[in-house]
Design a protein around this motif. Structure first.
Motif, PDB file in Angstrom:
ATOM      1  N   ASN A  92       0.861  -1.173   0.000  1.00  0.00           N
ATOM      2  CA  ASN A  92       0.000   0.000   0.000  1.00  0.00           C
ATOM      3  C   ASN A  92       0.902   1.229   0.000  1.00  0.00           C
ATOM      4  O   ASN A  92       1.482   1.588   1.022  1.00  0.00           O
ATOM      5  CB  ASN A  92      -0.924   0.000   1.222  1.00  0.00           C
ATOM      6  CG  ASN A  92      -1.973   1.093   1.152  1.00  0.00           C
ATOM      7  OD1 ASN A  92      -1.675   2.241   0.818  1.00  0.00           O
ATOM      8  ND2 ASN A  92      -3.212   0.744   1.475  1.00  0.00           N
ATOM      9  N   GLN A  93       1.045   1.833  -1.156  1.00  0.00           N
ATOM     10  CA  GLN A  93       1.981   2.945  -1.288  1.00  0.00           C
ATOM     11  C   GLN A  93       1.582   4.133  -0.414  1.00  0.00           C
ATOM     12  O   GLN A  93       2.432   4.763   0.224  1.00  0.00           O
ATOM     13  CB  GLN A  93       2.074   3.388  -2.747  1.00  0.00           C
ATOM     14  CG  GLN A  93       3.162   4.431  -2.995  1.00  0.00           C
ATOM     15  CD  GLN A  93       3.138   4.947  -4.415  1.00  0.00           C
ATOM     16  OE1 GLN A  93       2.067   5.208  -4.966  1.00  0.00           O
ATOM     17  NE2 GLN A  93       4.312   5.085  -5.017  1.00  0.00           N
ATOM     18  N   ALA A  94       0.284   4.434  -0.364  1.00  0.00           N
ATOM     19  CA  ALA A  94      -0.185   5.585   0.410  1.00  0.00           C
ATOM     20  C   ALA A  94       0.139   5.436   1.889  1.00  0.00           C
ATOM     21  O   ALA A  94       0.412   6.425   2.587  1.00  0.00           O
ATOM     22  CB  ALA A  94      -1.687   5.771   0.207  1.00  0.00           C
ATOM     23  N   GLN A  95       0.120   4.201   2.380  1.00  0.00           N
ATOM     24  CA  GLN A  95       0.395   3.943   3.788  1.00  0.00           C
ATOM     25  C   GLN A  95       1.875   3.625   4.053  1.00  0.00           C
ATOM     26  O   GLN A  95       2.268   3.422   5.204  1.00  0.00           O
ATOM     27  CB  GLN A  95      -0.469   2.774   4.293  1.00  0.00           C
ATOM     28  CG  GLN A  95      -1.967   2.999   4.169  1.00  0.00           C
ATOM     29  CD  GLN A  95      -2.454   4.157   5.017  1.00  0.00           C
ATOM     30  OE1 GLN A  95      -1.919   4.417   6.094  1.00  0.00           O
ATOM     31  NE2 GLN A  95      -3.462   4.878   4.526  1.00  0.00           N
ATOM     32  N   GLY A  96       2.661   3.535   2.989  1.00  0.00           N
ATOM     33  CA  GLY A  96       4.065   3.192   3.152  1.00  0.00           C
ATOM     34  C   GLY A  96       4.287   1.749   3.549  1.00  0.00           C
ATOM     35  O   GLY A  96       5.346   1.397   4.086  1.00  0.00           O
ATOM     36  N   LEU A  97       3.310   0.869   3.261  1.00  0.00           N
ATOM     37  CA  LEU A  97       3.392  -0.553   3.622  1.00  0.00           C
ATOM     38  C   LEU A  97       4.039  -1.340   2.493  1.00  0.00           C
ATOM     39  O   LEU A  97       3.544  -1.346   1.365  1.00  0.00           O
ATOM     40  CB  LEU A  97       1.990  -1.108   3.917  1.00  0.00           C
ATOM     41  CG  LEU A  97       1.887  -2.593   4.261  1.00  0.00           C
ATOM     42  CD1 LEU A  97       2.588  -2.894   5.584  1.00  0.00           C
ATOM     43  CD2 LEU A  97       0.407  -3.023   4.334  1.00  0.00           C
ATOM     44  N   MET A  98       5.145  -2.015   2.807  1.00  0.00           N
ATOM     45  CA  MET A  98       5.847  -2.812   1.807  1.00  0.00           C
ATOM     46  C   MET A  98       5.324  -4.251   1.813  1.00  0.00           C
ATOM     47  O   MET A  98       4.856  -4.753   2.836  1.00  0.00           O
ATOM     48  CB  MET A  98       7.352  -2.824   2.095  1.00  0.00           C
ATOM     49  CG  MET A  98       7.987  -1.447   2.188  1.00  0.00           C
ATOM     50  SD  MET A  98       7.791  -0.456   0.672  1.00  0.00           S
ATOM     51  CE  MET A  98       8.805  -1.394  -0.493  1.00  0.00           C
TER      52      MET A  98
END
Length: 392
Positions: A92-98
């Motif tokens: 999730n790019q918006a949340q910075g989750l890799m």
């Protein structure tokens, strides 16, 4: 004092037990159930690992990931050991989750394999068989007397395409909509024709016979017994946002553009029993392994479930027979099942050996459909993993 002969016998027994523990050999109990000697602990799937460094498998895998601009998580298991797990790109790019082993993805149609197991368990408990006519449960469907539950499980029921529901609906409403709209083409009975509605009908039977929702029965017989920690249905999405992947549109010109895939609730509502489940790669592997090793069903029930019966279908209760669909993998060492599920930007592809000891899972949240990942991505790695003498 033990004689030298007795000492040798004890040593041999000890070696046999040790080999069984290392190899994950299944020993049958007196009840006919399989007892799993070893399986990777779920916690081990929480982390990225690489125990295949420098091997031919790693080189081939790395090249594939690069060529296909893969975004998601890859998991490899050999001889019941997690040997490789790596995340690529953003969950999730918006949340910075890799992407990683903890991330959950929509597994789409692979859920059908779980619905099939729940149906088999229900059949055993309620005393009906897979050869029971569908008309026993849905007498209002014209032609239901011509097909059996096995026809539904193998997608050989002759059920024609069904228009999706266009507005939000609860399970009862959607099941009623399905029953009212379903059409059976007698000329198509016995032929493989993939239609998710087959498993919607099976989910309805599970609910009716057990007098509880599909979701509660699933939790009771799969999630809780297997101790799954990253498995949940769309109704509980908001509780798992910290580990939940977002589906993205894949752009070959801009592989890392991360354009979110917009989902409508009706898209989930029409997936009862067929594709509204989130899972991590670790939970998915442990679940499929439990099916292969008869940890939920008995060995006899498991054999019946993955038999095509008279249908001769290559689609077997939510999975595909590798031997029947991939002619180049005819060796006994490759015997197993292929699985695939895709929806809303998610694409999960993989293979698991018949004994559950070896598996490859590619789960993407930015599906590169243009690369035709099905079979061409997973099968070469599955074969290489099993053949590679450098890995266990």
């Amino acid at each position: 004092m033990l004689s030298s002969r007795e000492s040798k016998r004890n040593l041999i027994r000890a070696l046999i037990i040790l080999i069984a523990l290392i190899s994950g050999i299944q020993l049958a109990t007196s009840s006919g159930r399989a007892m799993n000697i070893y399986q990777p602990p779920l916690e081990s799937f929480d982390q990225n690992v690489n125990y295949i460094q420098g091997t031919k498998t790693e080189k081939e895998l790395t090249q594939l990931m690069k060529n296909r601009h893969f975004i998601g998580t890859v998991t490899l298991v050999k001889n019941n050991h997690l040997v490789y797990q790596q995340g690529f790109g953003y969950a999730n790019q918006a949340q910075g989750l890799m992407n990683s082993g903890k991330v959950t993805y929509q597994i789409a149609s692979i859920q059908k394999s779980m619905t099939a197991v729940l149906l088999m368990k229900t059949a055993a408990e309620k005393h009906f068989s897979l050869d029971t006519p569908v008309s026993k449960f849905y007498p209002q469907i014209q032609g239901a007397n011509l097909i059996t539950l096995r026809n539904l499980l193998t997608m050989t029921s002759g059920i024609a395409d069904q228009q999706p529901i266009k507005k939000p609906a609860n399970d009862k409403q959607f099941l009623q909509y399905t029953v009212n709209k379903v059409k059976i083409n007698p000329q198509m009975i016995g032929q493989l024709h993939y239609q998710p509605v087959n498993f919607v009908l099976l989910a309805g039977i599970i609910q009716r016979e057990n007098q509880m929702s599909y979701y509660k029965y699933f939790e009771k017989n799969i999630i809780k017994p297997l101790g799954l920690r990253y498995s949940y249905f769309y109704q509980n999405m908001n509780k798992y946002l910290a580990v939940q992947a977002q589906g993205y549109h894949f752009n070959p010109r801009k592989p890392t553009a991360y354009v979110p895939f917009k989902e409508k609730r009706a898209g989930y509502d029409e997936q009862l029993g067929t594709g509204n489940l989130y899972m991590s790669n670790g939970d998915l592997y442990q679940t499929l392994r439990a099916f292969m090793t008869s940890s939920i069903l008995t060995p006899r029930q498991t054999a019946a479930l993955y038999s095509p019966g008279k249908t001769r279908s290559t689609y077997l209760s939510g999975v595909y027979s590798i031997r029947q669909t991939v002619p180049q993998l005819l060796g006994q060492q490759y015997a197993g099942y292929h699985f695939h599920g895709t929806e809303f930007g998610f694409d999960t592809i993989g293979d698991i050996s018949k004994n559950g000891a070896d598996a490859v899972i590619f789960t993407s949240n930015a599906a590169n459909y243009g690369a035709n990942n099905n079979y061409s991505l997973d099968i070469p790695i599955y074969k290489q993993l099993i053949d590679d003498p450098q890995i266990f």
